[in-house]
Design an enzyme around this catalytic site. Structure first.
Site, PDB file in Angstrom:
ATOM      1  N   GLN A 226       1.228  -1.527  -0.066  1.00  8.46           N
ATOM      2  CA  GLN A 226       0.128   0.291  -0.391  1.00  8.46           C
ATOM      3  C   GLN A 226       1.024   1.150  -0.289  1.00  8.46           C
ATOM      4  O   GLN A 226       0.203   2.369  -0.513  1.00  8.46           O
ATOM      5  CB  GLN A 226      -0.826   0.204   1.047  1.00  8.46           C
ATOM      6  CG  GLN A 226      -1.675  -1.135   1.176  1.00  8.46           C
ATOM      7  CD  GLN A 226      -2.764  -1.363   2.304  1.00  8.46           C
ATOM      8  OE1 GLN A 226      -3.090  -2.302   3.556  1.00  8.46           O
ATOM      9  NE2 GLN A 226      -3.612   0.046   2.786  1.00  8.46           N
ATOM     10  N   ARG A 373      -8.765  -1.264   8.123  1.00  4.22           N
ATOM     11  CA  ARG A 373      -9.595  -0.108   7.335  1.00  4.22           C
ATOM     12  C   ARG A 373     -10.154   0.741   8.578  1.00  4.22           C
ATOM     13  O   ARG A 373     -11.158   1.141   8.548  1.00  4.22           O
ATOM     14  CB  ARG A 373     -11.305  -1.119   6.781  1.00  4.22           C
ATOM     15  CG  ARG A 373     -11.822  -0.319   5.561  1.00  4.22           C
ATOM     16  CD  ARG A 373     -12.680  -1.140   5.236  1.00  4.22           C
ATOM     17  NE  ARG A 373     -13.640  -0.248   4.043  1.00  4.22           N
ATOM     18  CZ  ARG A 373     -13.851  -0.850   2.917  1.00  4.22           C
ATOM     19  NH1 ARG A 373     -13.470  -2.156   2.776  1.00  4.22           N
ATOM     20  NH2 ARG A 373     -14.148   0.393   1.650  1.00  4.22           N
ATOM     21  N   CYS A 374      -8.794   1.401   8.889  1.00  6.09           N
ATOM     22  CA  CYS A 374      -9.614   2.998   9.692  1.00  6.09           C
ATOM     23  C   CYS A 374      -8.660   3.516   9.608  1.00  6.09           C
ATOM     24  O   CYS A 374      -7.026   2.965   9.520  1.00  6.09           O
ATOM     25  CB  CYS A 374      -9.944   2.205  11.763  1.00  6.09           C
ATOM     26  SG  CYS A 374      -8.694   2.161  12.511  1.00  6.09           S
ATOM     27  N   GLU A 743     -12.998   3.793   4.821  1.00  2.38           N
ATOM     28  CA  GLU A 743     -13.051   3.508   6.417  1.00  2.38           C
ATOM     29  C   GLU A 743     -13.643   4.375   7.192  1.00  2.38           C
ATOM     30  O   GLU A 743     -14.412   2.838   7.916  1.00  2.38           O
ATOM     31  CB  GLU A 743     -11.717   3.809   6.936  1.00  2.38           C
ATOM     32  CG  GLU A 743     -10.425   3.548   6.457  1.00  2.38           C
ATOM     33  CD  GLU A 743     -10.009   4.495   6.717  1.00  2.38           C
ATOM     34  OE1 GLU A 743      -9.327   5.530   7.321  1.00  2.38           O
ATOM     35  OE2 GLU A 743      -8.194   3.538   6.503  1.00  2.38           O
TER      36      GLU A 743
END
Ligand code: FES
Ligand code: FES
Lengths: 792, 185
Positions: A226, A373-374, A743
């Protein structure tokens, strides 16, 4: 002969797509099997790597015998931790900067499945066969599995560290004494231990890499990353290979969700293998490796205490957290924020005073602590406060929506400085909640619930009105490995008015190829279909910190808009030349340049682009490109109001999600179709966290969910039907007002689900059950509550 | 018992019929069909798990039977017609299912997508007019981590409509002389 005129030739606003649900440009590739993922790489002479993992969570390594493995046909080499010590590659710095991690175990293993040796062979099957034959003699030691045991320091886990303690760090924020005093004075105080369980992002594409040194000694490294630029720097720092001799390429990535941020031991081993064997090496992890050794998330034990007046006005918040970081402190948090952005734990409410503290401990579990996802621990913080507010509402017998309304930061209070030091940029919490309450028919649902309760049925309505903090981040506060968390954009417009866009971010399914083109198209009046987006190749992309923590749109999206405006400024001069006017007299109206006040005298960007290469005008620099590095002045704060409606079967403990409505406010929307898709995906992961997903360990330290048979992720049958909507409060400091959304649904929804189930069980006096709310746990809670009621 | 004692690693040649083409390949007896296909350059078939759980690897056997190619040996596929996502359509000539997934935003990272498409194709062969619940049940062996499935269900329903209409048009076309025989232009 007639020439079809290109509709974009005179591109006006009607042909642009910003704010429209333009279909994704990347999709035809994925739909036809033409995606290009890391495992699709095939190079001549490529070897396969397999890793030997420890069956024990804690054990001394007495010896490792490679003989049998090396005898397997096709096996080229086996490396161990001792081999890496000789090459000074045995330890890897973690992104956090506070710790280092073993690449292959040296002396002892510290968690089950830890990497112990790496095998290189001609086929993937031979490598796996041989890995099974590496004979490791272990002397098992007592494992420490709970951080509450670990803090006693009876067994010191890390004898490579001088400090002789399992305590990693203490972090706190806010006013300790003031908060305690306010709590002592509060008319009502509620407190609850809330556990955010260890879970795993588990993207469907596992992690993996291909390492190749070319004849010039340059490393080409394809990897599921990523953050490719940070990888390049990290590889250079670990191996000593000069950074210009390293090219990192993240091709198509099959989901990341935070799991593909850290640098893993397997990557280092593959590079070492390629170096010593002088041939390319591929390593694609198995699903079990993914779930047992790469970045898990959460594992926060939070004691949440809220003080309030009897009328529901909150007076103070105290949160004390014990965090289990596993065997190494490989948490993916910016180094000045060891607990990530947990400080946003005051949520959407006006707490006059607050105090949060966290202590992190080593245990014999897999290392990590990624932002799943945060935005770095925001999910934990949101969950804590949104659960806490409901527990308070229950105690006060107040409607949870009314309690929230009473305490919201009001829309005229922004920018708002929270008690824990964040400056919220903008928001309209009450407006968003009202929209959600109306849209779902809240009053009607409460009436229905009252009727059902009278009949002994358990229906629950759960609200979560969360504030997220995304867009890491302002360089004064945020860095990874010391590198400031800016991002970048480069735009080149070709003579014919098409172009290429590059950024330091990396899409893993978020649709950058489309949204980035839309942003630039809007700023330049060009056709988004003809703006190619390229990311992920460190040879060509400008340096950037990558895509995670919802930072792409707040940071790189801003960089793109500003770079496009630079291109436009350059183009204005060329336009002035074409229109025979002074640059100051040229205005940008309806996506074209025109002489101020004279609509008949105008040129399109496409015409200007051609001129920039053919007839730029005296004194004007030819060409049409710009690059820009963007350091955001602040974070952005998207918010939302989510409502879950559930029915609980008291006989079986089964929870049925009847409805779920998500109203999100992520500022300016670039592509509503993509935003909705992100919301659906995030809600499904939030649902999974609330009801299914957990990586539990037994008392012996065995990972109990090492595959998709035990680690349950929702299928199409479990996933609810989602209702969505939006409000728009632009960010005042972002060039186009966008805030980020990927998110929010995952951050906001777990609390809505759990609040709904607790609301259903409120008549039984149940205040809290820790996630995941499996049927069995809910069933037990109901039986226990009934037994308690009977014995009263 | 060790791995080498249980494993026959001798190579043999398999002949696979994939998307109407014959592929001859050297494999071990235990080589999985998913890897044989991928090694033959058909990279659209993905591998996402070790446990036949995710469905990223689904291909069709003999036109309408979905099979997890990670759970089948390449040698077992001999004598079957195999369809992979590459056999469904191409970027300029999308199958109605591919078009529908695009239209309905039924994919994000795209990793699950080939398997989803193949399973959905099999379902529509057997049930051209499914309910949403039937779609969900048929797809339950295919995990998606990104989309939350809502748009996938919509996409399959769109494709089902288009394919029903096409089938009907074809049936009607069979009732009148074709244009080549002098039908109306
Ligand atoms: S790869 Fe997961 S089911 Fe085949
Ligand atoms: S689109 Fe990413 S797994 Fe389905």
């Amino acid at each position: 002969m007639s020439i079809e005129t290109d509709a974009t030739n005179n591109a006006g606003p009607q042909t642009l797509t910003m704010g429209k649900g333009m279909k994704r440009k990347e999709d035809p590739r994925f739909l036809t099997g033409n995606g290009n993922y890391v495992d699709d790489m095939r190079l001549p002479g490529m070897l396969y790597m397999a890793i030997v993992h420890s069956p024990y969570p804690h054990a001394n390594i007495k010896s490792i015998d490679k003989e049998a493995a090396l005898a397997v046909p096709g096996v080229k080499a086996v490396i161990t931790g001792e081999d890496l010590v000789a090459a000074s590659l045995a330890w890897l710095p973690t992104f956090h900067g506070f710790d280092k991690q073993m690449v292959l175990a040296v002396g002892k293993v510290l968690f089950q499945h830890q990497e112990v040796a790496a095998v290189f062979a001609e086929t993937r099957e031979a490598a796996r066969d041989a890995a099974e034959l590496v004979d490791v003699d272990y002397e098992p030691l007592d494992p420490v599995i709970s951080p509450f045991d670990s803090m006693k320091d009876e067994v010191i886990l890390r004898d490579d560290r001088e400090d002789r303690t399992n305590h990693i760090y203490h972090w706190d924020s806010g006013d300790r004494d003031g908060t305690q005093a306010a709590l002592d004075d509060s008319e009502v105080v509620v407190t609850e231990r809330i556990y955010a369980p260890r879970c795993h992002p588990a993207p469907l594409e596992p992690c993996g890499c291909v390492a190749q040194f070319d004849a010039m000694g340059r490393l080409h490294f394809w990897v599921t990353s990523q953050a490719p630029h940070v990888y390049r720097t990290a590889i250079s720092l670990v191996t000593g290979i000069p950074e210009d001799k390293i090219r990192v390429i993240s091709p198509d990535i099959g989901g990341g969700f935070g799991n593909k941020v850290p640098v893993y031991p397997g990557y280092v081993c593959a590079i070492v293998g390629a170096l010593i064997l002088k041939t390319p090496v591929k390593w694609i992890e198995t699903r079990t490796e993914n779930l047992t050794t790469t970045g898990f998330a959460r594992d926060y034990h939070m004691d949440v205490t809220i003080g309030a007046k009897k009328d529901g006005t909150v007076t103070a918040l105290k949160v004390k957290t014990v965090a289990d970081h596993g065997a190494f402190d490989a948490a993916a948090d910016p180094s000045k924020y060891p607990a990530g952005m947990f400080g946003v734990v005051t949520g959407s409410y006006q707490f006059p005073v607050a105090f949060a503290e966290l202590d992190a401990y080593f245990t014999n579990k897999a290392p990590g602590g990624v932002a799943y996802r945060c935005s770095f621990r925001v999910t934990e913080a949101s969950y804590a406060i949104e659960r806490g507010m409901d527990i308070l509402a229950q105690k006060l017998t107040m409607d949870p929506a009314e309690l929230r309304r009473k305490n919201f930061v009001r829309k005229d209070q922004f920018p708002y400085d929270s008690a824990l030091g964040f400056t919220y940029d903008s928001g309209d919490y009450e407006g968003t909640m009202d929209k959600a309450l109306n849209q779902i028919g809240y009053a009607e649902l409460r009436r229905e619930q009252a009727e059902k309760r009278a009949r002994g049925e358990y229906m629950g309505i759960g609200i979560s009105t969360f504030t997220e903090v995304v867009g890491a981040g302002p360089s004064k506060h945020f860095d990874i490995l010391g590198i400031k968390m800016f991002d970048s954009a480069e735009i080149r417009i070709h003579p014919t008015g098409t172009g290429i866009i590059r950024t330091g971010t990396k899409s893993q399914g978020q649709g950058h190829e489309t949204t980035w083109a839309q942003i630039v198209a809007e700023e330049l009046g060009l056709d988004p279909q003809n703006l190619l987006v390229e990311e992920g190749d460190t040879d060509t992309a400008p340096y950037g910190l990558g895509t995670y923590a919802s930072r792409s749109t707040p940071v790189a999206g801003a960089a793109l808009a500003l770079a496009a405006r630079r291109v436009r400024e350059k183009a204005r001069k060329v336009a002035a030349h074409l229109l025979e006017a002074a640059p100051e007299d040229i205005e940008w109206v309806e996506h074209r340049f025109q002489v101020m006040g004279v609509p008949s005298r105008s040129v399109t960007m496409k015409e200007v682009a051609f001129a920039a290469y053919t007839n730029p005008g005296e004194g004007n620099e030819p060409g049409l490109e710009a690059s820009l590095y963007y350091d955001p002045p602040n974070m952005t704060f998207p918010h939302g109001a989510y409502i879950a409606v559930v029915d609980v079967d008291a006989e079986t403990g089964e929870v049925k999600v009847r409805r779920f409505l998500a109203i999100d406010d992520c500022g300016t929307v670039i592509n509503p179709m993509i935003v909705e898709g992100q919301v659906h995906g995030g809600l499904t992961e939030g649902f999974a966290i609330a009801f299914m997903q957990e990586i539990p360990y037994d008392e012996q330290g065995n990972n109990m969910a090492p595959n998709f048979m035990e680690y349950l992720i929702p299928t199409s049958v479990e996933a609810p039907v989602w209702e969505t909507g939006s409000t728009v409060t632009p960010s005042p400091h972002h060039p186009i007002g966008a805030k980020g959304v990927g998110e929010s649904p995952n951050v906001g929804s777990p609390a809505a689900f759990v609040n709904a189930v607790m609301d259903a069980l409120a008549p039984l006096g149940v205040t809290h059950i820790d996630m995941p709310l499996t049927r069995e746990k809910v069933w037990r809670a109901i039986r226990n509550a009934e037994a308690a009621a009977a014995s009263d | 018992m060790t791995a080498t004692e249980t494993t026959d690693t001798t190579l043999r040649t398999v002949t696979l019929n994939v998307n109407g083409q014959t592929i001859r390949q050297e494999v071990e007896s235990r080589t999985l069909l998913a890897y044989a296909l991928r090694d033959a350059g058909l990279k659209g078939t993905h591998v996402g798990c070790d446990t036949s759980s995710c469905g990223c690897c689904v291909v069709l056997l003999d036109g309408d039977t979905p099979a997890k190619s990670c759970t089948m040996f390449a040698v077992q596929a001999e004598g079957h017609q195999i369809t992979t996502v590459e056999g469904l359509g191409s970027p300029g000539d999308l199958h109605p299912l591919q078009q529908a997934f695009w239209d309905q935003h039924g994919l994000q990272c795209g990793y699950c997508t080939p398997g989803m498409l193949m399973t959905a194709k099999a379902m529509l062969e057997h049930n051209p007019d499914p309910t949403d619940q039937e779609v969900r049940e048929f797809l339950s062996g295919n995990l998606c981590r990104c989309t939350g499935y809502n748009n996938i269900v919509k996409a399959v329903q769109q494709a089902a409509r288009v394919m029903r209409d096409e089938a009907q048009a074809q049936a009607l076309a069979g009732m009148v002389p074709s244009t080549a025989e002098g039908g109306a232009q």
